[in-house]
Design a protein around this motif. Structure first.
Motif, PDB file in Angstrom:
ATOM      1  N   HIS B 205       0.824  -1.206   0.000  1.00  0.00           N
ATOM      2  CA  HIS B 205       0.000   0.000   0.000  1.00  0.00           C
ATOM      3  C   HIS B 205       0.851   1.245   0.000  1.00  0.00           C
ATOM      4  O   HIS B 205       0.607   2.199  -0.749  1.00  0.00           O
ATOM      5  N   ALA B 206       1.859   1.195   0.839  1.00  0.00           N
ATOM      6  CA  ALA B 206       2.720   2.367   0.937  1.00  0.00           C
ATOM      7  C   ALA B 206       3.342   2.657  -0.422  1.00  0.00           C
ATOM      8  O   ALA B 206       3.349   3.799  -0.918  1.00  0.00           O
ATOM      9  N   ILE B 207       3.816   1.583  -1.016  1.00  0.00           N
ATOM     10  CA  ILE B 207       4.465   1.775  -2.310  1.00  0.00           C
ATOM     11  C   ILE B 207       3.475   2.282  -3.341  1.00  0.00           C
ATOM     12  O   ILE B 207       3.751   3.222  -4.099  1.00  0.00           O
ATOM     13  N   MET B 208       2.318   1.658  -3.333  1.00  0.00           N
ATOM     14  CA  MET B 208       1.324   2.040  -4.346  1.00  0.00           C
ATOM     15  C   MET B 208       0.854   3.461  -4.141  1.00  0.00           C
ATOM     16  O   MET B 208       0.599   4.191  -5.080  1.00  0.00           O
ATOM     17  N   ASP B 209       0.762   3.840  -2.875  1.00  0.00           N
ATOM     18  CA  ASP B 209       0.393   5.236  -2.619  1.00  0.00           C
ATOM     19  C   ASP B 209       1.429   6.153  -3.227  1.00  0.00           C
ATOM     20  O   ASP B 209       1.106   7.157  -3.863  1.00  0.00           O
ATOM     21  N   LYS B 210       2.652   5.761  -3.007  1.00  0.00           N
ATOM     22  CA  LYS B 210       3.737   6.570  -3.549  1.00  0.00           C
ATOM     23  C   LYS B 210       3.619   6.636  -5.076  1.00  0.00           C
ATOM     24  O   LYS B 210       3.741   7.707  -5.705  1.00  0.00           O
ATOM     25  N   LEU B 211       3.318   5.452  -5.610  1.00  0.00           N
ATOM     26  CA  LEU B 211       3.189   5.377  -7.061  1.00  0.00           C
ATOM     27  C   LEU B 211       2.048   6.258  -7.544  1.00  0.00           C
ATOM     28  O   LEU B 211       2.188   7.051  -8.485  1.00  0.00           O
ATOM     29  N   ALA B 212       0.945   6.129  -6.830  1.00  0.00           N
ATOM     30  CA  ALA B 212      -0.210   6.963  -7.212  1.00  0.00           C
ATOM     31  C   ALA B 212       0.161   8.423  -7.115  1.00  0.00           C
ATOM     32  O   ALA B 212      -0.209   9.237  -7.981  1.00  0.00           O
ATOM     33  N   GLU B 214       3.024   9.687  -7.482  1.00  0.00           N
ATOM     34  CA  GLU B 214       3.877  10.049  -8.603  1.00  0.00           C
ATOM     35  C   GLU B 214       3.062  10.210  -9.883  1.00  0.00           C
ATOM     36  O   GLU B 214       3.272  11.134 -10.664  1.00  0.00           O
ATOM     37  N   LEU B 215       2.131   9.269 -10.044  1.00  0.00           N
ATOM     38  CA  LEU B 215       1.277   9.344 -11.236  1.00  0.00           C
ATOM     39  C   LEU B 215       0.504  10.655 -11.243  1.00  0.00           C
ATOM     40  O   LEU B 215       0.417  11.347 -12.244  1.00  0.00           O
ATOM     41  N   ARG B 216      -0.020  10.952 -10.073  1.00  0.00           N
ATOM     42  CA  ARG B 216      -0.801  12.181  -9.999  1.00  0.00           C
ATOM     43  C   ARG B 216       0.054  13.397 -10.305  1.00  0.00           C
ATOM     44  O   ARG B 216      -0.353  14.323 -10.982  1.00  0.00           O
ATOM     45  N   GLN B 217       1.269  13.302  -9.781  1.00  0.00           N
ATOM     46  CA  GLN B 217       2.183  14.416 -10.015  1.00  0.00           C
ATOM     47  C   GLN B 217       2.418  14.589 -11.512  1.00  0.00           C
ATOM     48  O   GLN B 217       2.338  15.679 -12.071  1.00  0.00           O
ATOM     49  N   LYS B 218       2.635  13.457 -12.129  1.00  0.00           N
ATOM     50  CA  LYS B 218       2.893  13.463 -13.570  1.00  0.00           C
ATOM     51  C   LYS B 218       1.675  14.044 -14.300  1.00  0.00           C
ATOM     52  O   LYS B 218       1.776  14.857 -15.202  1.00  0.00           O
ATOM     53  N   PHE B 219       0.555  13.590 -13.812  1.00  0.00           N
ATOM     54  CA  PHE B 219      -0.718  14.026 -14.393  1.00  0.00           C
ATOM     55  C   PHE B 219      -0.868  15.531 -14.255  1.00  0.00           C
ATOM     56  O   PHE B 219      -1.282  16.233 -15.152  1.00  0.00           O
ATOM     57  N   ARG B 220      -0.462  15.975 -13.072  1.00  0.00           N
ATOM     58  CA  ARG B 220      -0.646  17.382 -12.789  1.00  0.00           C
ATOM     59  C   ARG B 220       0.335  18.241 -13.568  1.00  0.00           C
ATOM     60  O   ARG B 220       0.028  19.331 -13.971  1.00  0.00           O
ATOM     61  N   LEU B 235      -4.171   4.072 -15.384  1.00  0.00           N
ATOM     62  CA  LEU B 235      -3.549   3.434 -14.241  1.00  0.00           C
ATOM     63  C   LEU B 235      -4.185   3.910 -12.954  1.00  0.00           C
ATOM     64  O   LEU B 235      -4.474   3.115 -12.060  1.00  0.00           O
ATOM     65  N   LEU B 236      -4.379   5.158 -12.888  1.00  0.00           N
ATOM     66  CA  LEU B 236      -4.950   5.710 -11.669  1.00  0.00           C
ATOM     67  C   LEU B 236      -6.339   5.149 -11.437  1.00  0.00           C
ATOM     68  O   LEU B 236      -6.722   4.839 -10.296  1.00  0.00           O
ATOM     69  N   LEU B 237      -7.035   4.999 -12.509  1.00  0.00           N
ATOM     70  CA  LEU B 237      -8.371   4.429 -12.388  1.00  0.00           C
ATOM     71  C   LEU B 237      -8.279   3.017 -11.837  1.00  0.00           C
ATOM     72  O   LEU B 237      -9.049   2.612 -10.970  1.00  0.00           O
ATOM     73  N   GLN B 238      -7.295   2.296 -12.341  1.00  0.00           N
ATOM     74  CA  GLN B 238      -7.126   0.926 -11.872  1.00  0.00           C
ATOM     75  C   GLN B 238      -6.727   0.904 -10.422  1.00  0.00           C
ATOM     76  O   GLN B 238      -6.953  -0.067  -9.720  1.00  0.00           O
ATOM     77  N   GLU B 241      -8.529   5.144  -7.832  1.00  0.00           N
ATOM     78  CA  GLU B 241      -8.608   6.585  -7.552  1.00  0.00           C
ATOM     79  C   GLU B 241     -10.054   7.013  -7.776  1.00  0.00           C
ATOM     80  O   GLU B 241     -10.740   6.460  -8.638  1.00  0.00           O
ATOM     81  N   PRO B 242     -10.581   7.993  -7.074  1.00  0.00           N
ATOM     82  CA  PRO B 242     -11.964   8.451  -7.335  1.00  0.00           C
ATOM     83  C   PRO B 242     -12.075   9.018  -8.749  1.00  0.00           C
ATOM     84  O   PRO B 242     -11.346   9.935  -9.106  1.00  0.00           O
ATOM     85  N   ALA B 243     -13.006   8.454  -9.525  1.00  0.00           N
ATOM     86  CA  ALA B 243     -13.115   8.794 -10.937  1.00  0.00           C
ATOM     87  C   ALA B 243     -13.515  10.258 -11.128  1.00  0.00           C
ATOM     88  O   ALA B 243     -13.058  10.926 -12.045  1.00  0.00           O
ATOM     89  N   GLU B 244     -14.296  10.736 -10.248  1.00  0.00           N
ATOM     90  CA  GLU B 244     -14.797  12.101 -10.387  1.00  0.00           C
ATOM     91  C   GLU B 244     -13.638  13.092 -10.360  1.00  0.00           C
ATOM     92  O   GLU B 244     -13.517  13.964 -11.198  1.00  0.00           O
ATOM     93  N   GLU B 245     -12.800  12.828  -9.346  1.00  0.00           N
ATOM     94  CA  GLU B 245     -11.641  13.706  -9.207  1.00  0.00           C
ATOM     95  C   GLU B 245     -10.778  13.651 -10.455  1.00  0.00           C
ATOM     96  O   GLU B 245     -10.327  14.659 -10.969  1.00  0.00           O
TER      97      GLU B 245
END
Lengths: 387, 826
Positions: B205-212, B214-220, B235-238, B241-245
């Motif tokens: 979880h910790a790792i995946m959170d980190k990954l998420a 990072e993904l979000r950062q990239k996204f942003r 990936l984030l959807l998978q 992550e909340p789809a709305e956001e």
């Protein structure tokens, strides 16, 4: 209920000057001045018997010359002014004078009306309105509703304010206003405003209308090119102080608000030749009378710019049935600006028209061939205005 | 074997052999045997006895001998042949017998081997059964072991997962990380009650959170391409992550990019006052494309309003808008739909109503951006004021409209395409309005040209042809006088207006061209044609022509002829022509070109015609009035400024009267150029003379005579009144008919009535009266020919002389003969 037929009276001479006897409020009386170069001119006093539809006339001699303009004193029934042409030394001059009718002018007439024509009495000269400097007086105006002590004469390019003293036997110029400009300017007509304490005068020269303040004798407004051609006559609305009617050689009658002289408030184009005279009814200012050299007299109902723009509501039953068609048509419409009636009794140019001072529903018109016609406002309209 | 067969069936074999030998041994005899000749030695029915008898009977000895040798020879050869055959057959029999014997031996051997084989097989079966029986236990054990092995591998994967994920993270192989995590997630979830698994799960979880993160950062960050971005989102959807956001983020990210496009567009709209050089450089290019792009626009002199201030033309602008904004928008919509809607519909996300939510967001997003885009486009279209070239705008609008269809396909139910269509419609109606105003200003310009042409007769040819688009060629007649060119001015004016209308119609027609996509919209088929083109453009223009004509009457009325009378006359004729033919022609043309189907009520031709006729009437009346006033003014001045009392005896006609006649003549010519003659009452060839003598000598003399007597006034009035009773009332300023005579009659009426009124205001001496007499006689001589009813002229002149006699101090009329002499002298 038919309207009474017009009453026609024929003068022997050609005539242009007509006025109602302003000081007379009981009898319907008009004064007519004749124009003849060869015979003694006359002043016809026309009495109209409303009930019997009969005209009584009395003739007074006016030996000074042919009469171009006549004005009755608002205070004294017997006093009047005339502008007349005098020929002397192959020169024609226009003069103005104040006259008094002989006190017993009425006495002889009832006994033998024919007799008066053969042996008429003469007017008594009270004074000349002549300051020695100005000739060619176009018209003389009495102070409206005044005490008969003040008159204005328009001579050439001067407006002279006279004080009449000593029972009008003496006239002194108290003030003058001069029209200044290029060329030979000449007043053709004028009107003394009954509003503002009788301190305003409107004059016409060529195509312009000017307003004057009599206290300072200065111009207060000017309507340049009021008409396309010469302005022939003016009249003030008796109830609305800023409203003024004018007529002229462009066949039009225009109504002005002197506070805004850029555009006329209303324009009528009913006549097919020059309009020589325009008169508001003294009481009901929606009724406007115009006389033209197309031999017609037109009575218009200018409701929208009158002091009673909404008029009175009238049921249809109240309308009479026997009206002439065109009158009935007008009568049934809601009150709109319209021509009430066109009078075609005249055969020659109509130069003057006047409302009676005694009966607000009655008016006289005078054509050049000496025919005087007395008419009434159609009854249907009269009742609509009254009721 | 032969013996067996021979003995068993001796007869048959014998027969067969006999047959056999017969054919082989006696080939020749077989033919003969067919004949039943018993003497034929080869025949079947050979009878040796008969043969011998026959031989003996018939043949000589020698012949018998020969026969005998021959026969012996034949027998001998037959025997040898027989021997050979037998030998050969014998050999064959021998070998066959050998073979059969050998086969017999072989079969026996084979049988033995077969027995041996079956014995072996049964042995093998027995062995095999024994082996499988022994291996059974081991097999079960192996299966179990391999199951354990798999489990162990899985466990190993789980234990290695954190490390693996970390590595993936380092390598930025996010997709792989997510895939791995997804695989493990359920298991971890299931066994999370075990502490070791729990630990793993937490690590993951910790790792995946980190990954998420990072993904979000990239996204942003937004620097990445659309493909990367969509991968991120996927990936984030998978990762639950909340789809709305995500939708919001995705859209906001897209928005920032689209907005930069919009800003680019907006920048183009802004005028560049400083960039005049750029504009100058682009201007000729623009005009050249305009010329090439519109072959239909062949207007000679299109009124050109200054082109918009922006430095690109509208087609470029729209192109840019389409290529940058609309295509990115489409891309965004497509990827968004791919990610959030299509994808989600199949997966577990569908249950969360995500497609609906996402769709709503998308609609709002597209609506918002499209609105901004549209407002920009509209602003740009509004800048497009020059009407010189319509095809550019139409092409731009077409492109704009087409590209929006892509959005429509991607996003069914979106209001965007409709809004786009509305913009096109608005632009089209706006354009129609612009054309109307262009037409109007063109019309006013043409009038100004005509005015100039009228004012400067010398240059009339040049300026008229300049204004009229070369329709007018300088003929010899037009150089002489302005009035000569009136009909030409008229024709050139109406031709140029018609040309202009046609070219405008052609330009507007582009909106409904077949190859333009939006021309199929019901609006462009129906309302645009009938309401837009027919009503707002054509009908409005015709109304404008009528109204502006009427304004010439109004404005000039008070000021006394600021409009040249010739222009009034010309316009009157123009309006009349419109009434008779031009209006219906133009409307028919419009209806044909645009196939107008009148769904809504349209202005009928008759209404317009009536209006045009009224305008023509009003103009002509005004013309009469103006011309009448000009002559009136001359007459009035001449009466007012003279001292009539002290004038000298008349020697000739006053110049002003000559002037009046001259002017009337020239007006007559002028009107005659544009209007038909008209009818006049018949009069004799010498009518001026004859009627004048009546007018002067009898009636008029009687009136003068009457004035001398004391009882004169009554008589005069009576006479004049009687006269008036019988004459019709004359309306001075009345309507005239559309013909020359009526027009001139009107003018003369006005002039003479003025003369009369002026005379009445003056006083005359003897010579003054005489002068009036002379003048009137002169007018009489010349004016009767112009009017419809000469009695009218007589009557008015009569009145003038009569009135002046009245206004005369010493009325001594001149002798008629003297008057005539003076007038004829001129």
């Amino acid at each position: 209920m038919e309207d009474d037929a017009p009453v026609i009276y024929g003068l022997e001479f050609q005539a242009r000057a007509l006025t109602a006897q302003a000081a007379e409020t009981d009898a319907i009386r008009f004064l007519v001045g004749t124009q003849s170069l060869k015979f003694d001119n006359q002043i016809h006093i026309i009495d109209f018997d409303d009930e019997n539809n009969i005209i009584n006339k009395n003739v007074l001699l006016h030996q000074a010359g042919e009469i171009w303009n006549i004005g009755a004193s608002p205070a004294d029934k017997a006093v009047l002014t005339t502008c007349y042409n005098k020929t002397s030394d192959s020169r024609v001059v226009s003069c103005a004078a104040v006259w008094r009718m002989p006190s017993d002018w009425e006495t002889g007439s009832h006994e033998s009306p024919d007799d008066s024509a053969h042996n008429p009495q003469t007017l008594e000269l009270l004074c000349h309105l002549d300051d020695g400097a100005h000739i060619n007086t176009a018209c003389v105006l009495w102070e409206p509703m005044g005490d008969g002590k003040r008159v204005i004469s328009l001579a050439d390019n001067h407006a002279l304010l006279w004080d009449l003293q000593e029972s009008s036997t003496q006239a002194t110029v108290s003030n003058t206003a001069t029209l200044e400009g290029k060329g030979q300017l000449k007043f053709t007509s004028g009107k003394w405003s009954p509003h503002h304490n009788c301190s305003q005068l409107a004059t016409a020269n060529d195509t312009a209308i000017r307003g004057w303040d009599l206290r300072t004798m200065s111009q207060i407004y000017c309507i340049e090119n009021a008409h396309g051609q010469l302005v022939r006559d003016l009249d003030f609305n008796p109830n609305r102080q800023y409203y003024l009617a004018s007529c002229g050689d462009d066949c039009k009658v225009k109504f002005w608000d002197v506070r805004n002289v850029q555009e006329p408030v209303k324009t009528l184009e009913e006549h097919s030749h020059w309009v020589w005279s325009v008169r508001y009814n003294h009481s009901h200012d929606q009724l406007v009378l115009t006389a033209s050299s197309d031999s017609r007299l037109i009575l218009s109902n200018m409701v929208s710019i009158s002091s009673e723009p909404f008029g009175h509501l009238v049921d249809d039953e109240e309308l009479s049935e026997g009206e002439e068609n065109h009158q009935e048509d007008k009568g049934k419409e809601p009150l709109k600006d319209s021509v009430v009636s066109t009078y075609e009794e005249h055969e020659d140019s109509v130069y003057a028209a006047e409302w009676s001072s005694a009966d607000p529903w009655l008016f006289a018109s005078l054509s050049y061939d000496g025919r005087l016609v007395i008419n009434r406002v159609p009854r249907a309209l009269k009742y609509r205005i009254l009721l | 074997m032969d013996g067996e067969e021979d003995s068993g069936r001796p007869r048959r074999v014998h027969g067969m052999l006999k047959l056999y030998y017969g054919i082989n041994k006696e080939g020749k005899a077989a033919e003969q045997a067919e004949s039943l000749d018993p003497c034929d030695i080869n025949g079947a029915h050979f009878d040796p006895e008969l043969f011998l008898n026959k031989l003996r009977r018939e043949c000589s000895l020698a012949e018998l001998m020969d026969q005998e040798t021959c026969m012996v020879k034949q027998i001998r050869s037959l025997d040898s042949d027989m021997q050979t055959l037998v030998y050969e057959n014998y050999n064959k029999f021998i070998s066959a017998t050998d073979t059969i014997r050998k086969m017999k031996n072989d079969f026996k051997k084979m049988e033995d081997e077969m027995d041996c084989l079956s014995a072996n097989m049964s042995a093998i079966t027995e062995f095999s059964a024994r082996i499988s029986g022994t291996l059974q236990d081991q097999h079960a054990q192996i299966t179990k072991l391999s199951g354990v092995h798999t489990l162990l591998r899985k466990l190993q994967f789980l234990f290695e997962l954190p490390a693996r994920l970390n590595k993936c993270l380092e390598l930025q192989a996010y997709a792989q990380a997510v895939r791995s995590h997804r695989r493990a997630r359920c298991v971890l979830q299931q066994y999370s009650h075990l502490p070791s698994f729990k630990g793993i799960q937490d690590d993951c979880h910790a790792i995946m959170d980190k990954l998420a993160q990072e993904l979000r950062q990239k996204f942003r960050d937004g620097g990445s391409s659309a493909k990367d971005l969509s991968e991120c989102v996927e990936l984030l959807l998978q990762l639950d992550e909340p789809a709305e956001e995500l939708c919001d983020k995705f859209l906001s990210h897209a928005q920032s990019r689209l907005e930069s496009d919009l800003q680019g567009l907006e920048a183009e709209i802004r005028p560049y006052p400083s960039a005049s050089a750029v504009k100058d450089a682009s201007a000729p290019r623009l005009s050249s494309t305009a010329a090439a792009g519109s072959p239909t626009d062949n207007s000679p002199k299109m009124s050109t309003i200054p082109s918009p201030t922006s430095n690109t033309d509208i087609l470029e602008f729209i192109d840019r808008g389409c290529n940058e904004f609309v295509s990115s928008l489409c891309l965004v919509i497509a990827s968004y739909q791919e990610l959030f809607i299509n994808h989600a519909q199949t997966g577990e996300l569908a249950s969360k109503n995500i497609p609906q939510m996402a769709n709503g967001k998308l609609q709002a997003f597209v609506g918002d951006l499209a609105a901004r885009y549209f407002s920009l486009v509209e602003r740009r279209i509004q800048e497009e004021k020059g009407v010189g070239d319509n095809s550019l705008l139409v092409r731009a609008l077409d492109r704009f409209h087409r590209r929006l269809q892509a959005v429509a396909k991607l996003l069914p139910g979106s209001p965007v395409p409709n809004q786009g269509t509305e913009i096109v419609i608005r632009a089209a109606t706006e354009r129609v309005k612009q054309y109307l105003s262009a037409l109007q200003s063109f019309y006013m310009d043409s009038l100004t040209d005509v005015r100039q042409a009228l004012a400067t007769p010398r240059l009339s040819v040049v300026s008229a042809s300049g204004g009229g688009g070369g329709a007018l060629l300088g003929g010899p007649a037009s150089s002489r006088d302005a009035s000569n060119s009136l009909p030409e001015l008229l024709s050139s004016l109406s031709a140029s207006i018609l040309n202009q209308i046609k070219s405008v119609l052609a330009s507007v027609h582009l909106f409904t061209a077949k190859d333009i996509a939006f021309s199929n919209k019901p609006y462009f088929k129906g309302d645009f044609c009938s309401q837009g083109v027919r009503e707002s453009l054509v009908v409005s223009f015709i109304k404008f022509v009528c109204q502006s004509s009427r304004q010439f009457c109004e404005s000039a009325g008070d000021k006394g002829g600021s409009t040249p009378p010739a222009l009034l006359l010309l316009l009157s004729r123009l309006c009349l022509d419109y009434e008779t033919s031009t209006i219906s022609y133009i409307l028919t043309l419009t209806d044909e070109q645009f196939l107008v189907q009148h769904h809504s009520p349209v202005t009928p031709v008759t209404t317009l015609c009536t209006e045009a006729r009224e305008a023509a009437q009003k103009l002509l009346n005004h013309y009469v009035k103006v011309q009448g006033l000009i002559i009136s003014q001359m007459l009035r001045k001449s009466v007012e400024t003279r001292d009539w009392v002290n004038t000298i005896e008349p020697r000739n006609v006053r110049a002003v009267m000559k002037r009046v006649v001259e002017d009337t003549t020239s007006i007559d010519v002028q009107v005659g150029l544009l209007y038909e003659e008209g009818v006049r009452k018949a009069h004799s060839s010498d009518s001026s003379k004859r009627t004048f003598s009546v007018y002067s000598s009898s009636r008029q003399q009687a009136r003068y005579a009457a004035s001398y007597t004391p009882s004169a006034p009554m008589d005069t009035n009576l006479l004049s009144n009687i006269h008036k009773l019988f004459s019709e009332r004359i309306d001075i300023f009345s309507s005239v008919e559309f013909n020359k005579v009526s027009v001139i009659t009107g003018i003369i009426k006005i002039s003479l009535k003025t003369f009369l009124e002026c005379v009445r205001l003056r006083t005359f001496g003897r010579y003054g009266l005489q002068q009036i007499q002379v003048d009137c006689h002169y007018l009489q001589m010349y004016l009767w020919r112009f009017v419809s009813d000469e009695n009218l002229v007589h009557f008015l002149l009569d009145e003038i002389v009569g009135s002046s006699a009245h206004r005369c101090l010493d009325p001594a009329p001149m002798e008629q003969s003297v008057i005539e002499v003076i007038c004829e002298r001129g």
